[in-house]
Write a protein that holds these residues in place. Structure first.
Motif, PDB file in Angstrom:
ATOM      1  N   ALA A  37       0.562  -0.996  -0.069  1.00  0.00           N
ATOM      2  CA  ALA A  37      -0.196  -0.051  -0.033  1.00  0.00           C
ATOM      3  C   ALA A  37       0.708   1.309   0.200  1.00  0.00           C
ATOM      4  O   ALA A  37       0.434   2.428  -0.679  1.00  0.00           O
ATOM      5  N   ASP A  38       1.941   1.105   0.654  1.00  0.00           N
ATOM      6  CA  ASP A  38       2.730   2.302   0.669  1.00  0.00           C
ATOM      7  C   ASP A  38       3.570   2.402  -0.719  1.00  0.00           C
ATOM      8  O   ASP A  38       3.832   3.972  -0.854  1.00  0.00           O
ATOM      9  N   HIS A  39       3.778   1.546  -1.464  1.00  0.00           N
ATOM     10  CA  HIS A  39       4.393   1.938  -2.574  1.00  0.00           C
ATOM     11  C   HIS A  39       3.495   2.306  -3.734  1.00  0.00           C
ATOM     12  O   HIS A  39       3.571   3.357  -4.581  1.00  0.00           O
ATOM     13  N   VAL A  40       2.073   1.882  -3.424  1.00  0.00           N
ATOM     14  CA  VAL A  40       0.826   2.370  -4.123  1.00  0.00           C
ATOM     15  C   VAL A  40       0.887   3.970  -4.131  1.00  0.00           C
ATOM     16  O   VAL A  40       0.693   4.598  -4.999  1.00  0.00           O
ATOM     17  N   ALA A  41       0.843   4.155  -2.736  1.00  0.00           N
ATOM     18  CA  ALA A  41       0.658   5.708  -2.497  1.00  0.00           C
ATOM     19  C   ALA A  41       1.730   6.628  -3.034  1.00  0.00           C
ATOM     20  O   ALA A  41       1.470   7.620  -3.419  1.00  0.00           O
ATOM     21  N   SER A  43       3.392   6.054  -5.388  1.00  0.00           N
ATOM     22  CA  SER A  43       3.415   5.927  -6.926  1.00  0.00           C
ATOM     23  C   SER A  43       2.184   6.954  -7.583  1.00  0.00           C
ATOM     24  O   SER A  43       2.271   7.049  -8.761  1.00  0.00           O
ATOM     25  N   LYS A  44       1.541   7.498  -6.673  1.00  0.00           N
ATOM     26  CA  LYS A  44       0.390   8.198  -6.931  1.00  0.00           C
ATOM     27  C   LYS A  44      -0.638   7.370  -7.699  1.00  0.00           C
ATOM     28  O   LYS A  44      -1.280   7.892  -8.924  1.00  0.00           O
ATOM     29  N   MET A  45      -1.023   6.108  -7.430  1.00  0.00           N
ATOM     30  CA  MET A  45      -1.725   5.429  -8.279  1.00  0.00           C
ATOM     31  C   MET A  45      -2.900   4.980  -7.373  1.00  0.00           C
ATOM     32  O   MET A  45      -2.731   5.183  -6.085  1.00  0.00           O
ATOM     33  N   GLU A  46      -3.894   4.366  -7.915  1.00  0.00           N
ATOM     34  CA  GLU A  46      -5.050   3.928  -7.015  1.00  0.00           C
ATOM     35  C   GLU A  46      -4.531   2.511  -6.677  1.00  0.00           C
ATOM     36  O   GLU A  46      -3.936   1.592  -7.310  1.00  0.00           O
ATOM     37  N   GLY A 200       7.330   0.747  -0.086  1.00  0.00           N
ATOM     38  CA  GLY A 200       7.548   2.048  -0.122  1.00  0.00           C
ATOM     39  C   GLY A 200       8.761   2.358   0.063  1.00  0.00           C
ATOM     40  O   GLY A 200       9.645   1.738   0.918  1.00  0.00           O
ATOM     41  N   GLY A 201       9.402   3.486  -0.450  1.00  0.00           N
ATOM     42  CA  GLY A 201      10.674   3.867  -0.396  1.00  0.00           C
ATOM     43  C   GLY A 201      11.604   4.063  -1.537  1.00  0.00           C
ATOM     44  O   GLY A 201      12.851   3.990  -1.419  1.00  0.00           O
ATOM     45  N   VAL A 202      10.903   3.566  -2.599  1.00  0.00           N
ATOM     46  CA  VAL A 202      12.069   3.623  -3.896  1.00  0.00           C
ATOM     47  C   VAL A 202      12.475   5.057  -3.985  1.00  0.00           C
ATOM     48  O   VAL A 202      11.962   5.875  -3.602  1.00  0.00           O
ATOM     49  N   GLY A 203      13.619   4.949  -4.823  1.00  0.00           N
ATOM     50  CA  GLY A 203      14.263   6.350  -5.307  1.00  0.00           C
ATOM     51  C   GLY A 203      13.482   7.158  -6.068  1.00  0.00           C
ATOM     52  O   GLY A 203      13.459   8.399  -5.650  1.00  0.00           O
ATOM     53  N   TRP A 204      12.480   6.715  -6.738  1.00  0.00           N
ATOM     54  CA  TRP A 204      11.614   7.721  -7.560  1.00  0.00           C
ATOM     55  C   TRP A 204      10.397   7.899  -6.761  1.00  0.00           C
ATOM     56  O   TRP A 204       9.501   8.917  -7.314  1.00  0.00           O
TER      57      TRP A 204
END
Length: 239
Positions: A37-41, A43-46, A200-204
């Motif tokens: 969920a934190d990577h989804v957030a 990434s500004k995705m649903e 979550g926490g990827v460089g991008w």
């Protein structure tokens, strides 16, 4: 799967060998996107209502301590710490409740990604398949040695700085659901490698983005499995 495993003496010293990828040329490498969920957030995705799958080409495989390369055609290199699992038995149309029977074991993995190529089209394959961009290992911990693959702390460090910290309990679609879904479509075979998603926490996800640079060291750790660590270097033209 047993035919893919080389028996070695238990007293071989690790400091006297170079560890290669535990499956050097998988038949398939499949990765799931947007599965924390934190990577989804970031990434500004649903949040996904269905599993989002892509492939990495087998030529992307590299060793757990080998270099990963910044390609000549891009400098948008990013890391993704992931749990990976290895299929141990041929299967098709597997239920979620039976899926654990078809997992040979687990590894730490880095789904290295070239972001501009990944998002150039709606298909992720090219941005996920550059040479050296699928390190995993450092070995396969067999499934019988993992009490619960969905209770494993996972971390990623870049040059010693903690960038990602989560637990596989936070997977949106867990390992067994992934096998159930994939096996509806295709036969999974011994040695296939499944990357289960990154937290979550990827460089991008940073503002501004923090791409990997030559000389960086990326370390992925998963408790109960081990760690891989890869030096980042610039690709040189080979002949």
């Amino acid at each position: 799967m047993a035919r893919l495993v080389t028996r070695v003496r238990a007293d071989v010293r690790l400091d006297g060998v170079t560890l290669l990828a535990p499956v050097p040329r998988p038949g398939k490498i499949l990765g799931i996107g947007l599965n924390y969920a934190d990577h989804v957030a970031e990434s500004k995705m649903e949040p996904p209502t269905d599993q989002l799958w892509f492939a990495k080409m087998p030529t992307a495989v590299t060793g757990p301590f080998s270099a990963i390369e910044i390609p000549m055609v891009s400098d948008a290199l990013d890391y993704e710490a992931e749990l990976a699992f290895i299929i141990g038995r041929r299967c098709r149309h597997v239920s979620k409740s039976d899926a654990h029977k078809f997992i040979f074991g687990y590894c730490a993995a880095n789904d290295v990604s070239v972001r501009d190529w990944q998002f150039r089209t709606t298909q992720f394959l090219l941005g996920k398949s550059f040479d050296t961009h699928a390190p995993f290992g450092p070995w396969i911990v067999t499934a019988d040695d993992i009490n619960d693959p969905h209770e494993l702390p996972i971390r990623c460090f870049v040059n010693g700085e903690l960038r990602q910290k989560s637990n596989t309990r936070n997977l949106i679609f867990n390992c067994y659901a992934q096998i159930e879904h994939l096996s509806k479509v295709m036969t999974l075979e011994p040695g296939d490698v499944i990357f289960t998603g990154t937290p979550g926490g990827v460089g991008w996800g940073h503002k501004p983005p923090r791409p990997l640079r030559s000389g960086d060291r990326v370390r992925v750790e998963i408790d109960g499995i081990g760690a891989i660590e890869n030096l980042v270097r610039t690709e040189t033209k080979s002949h």
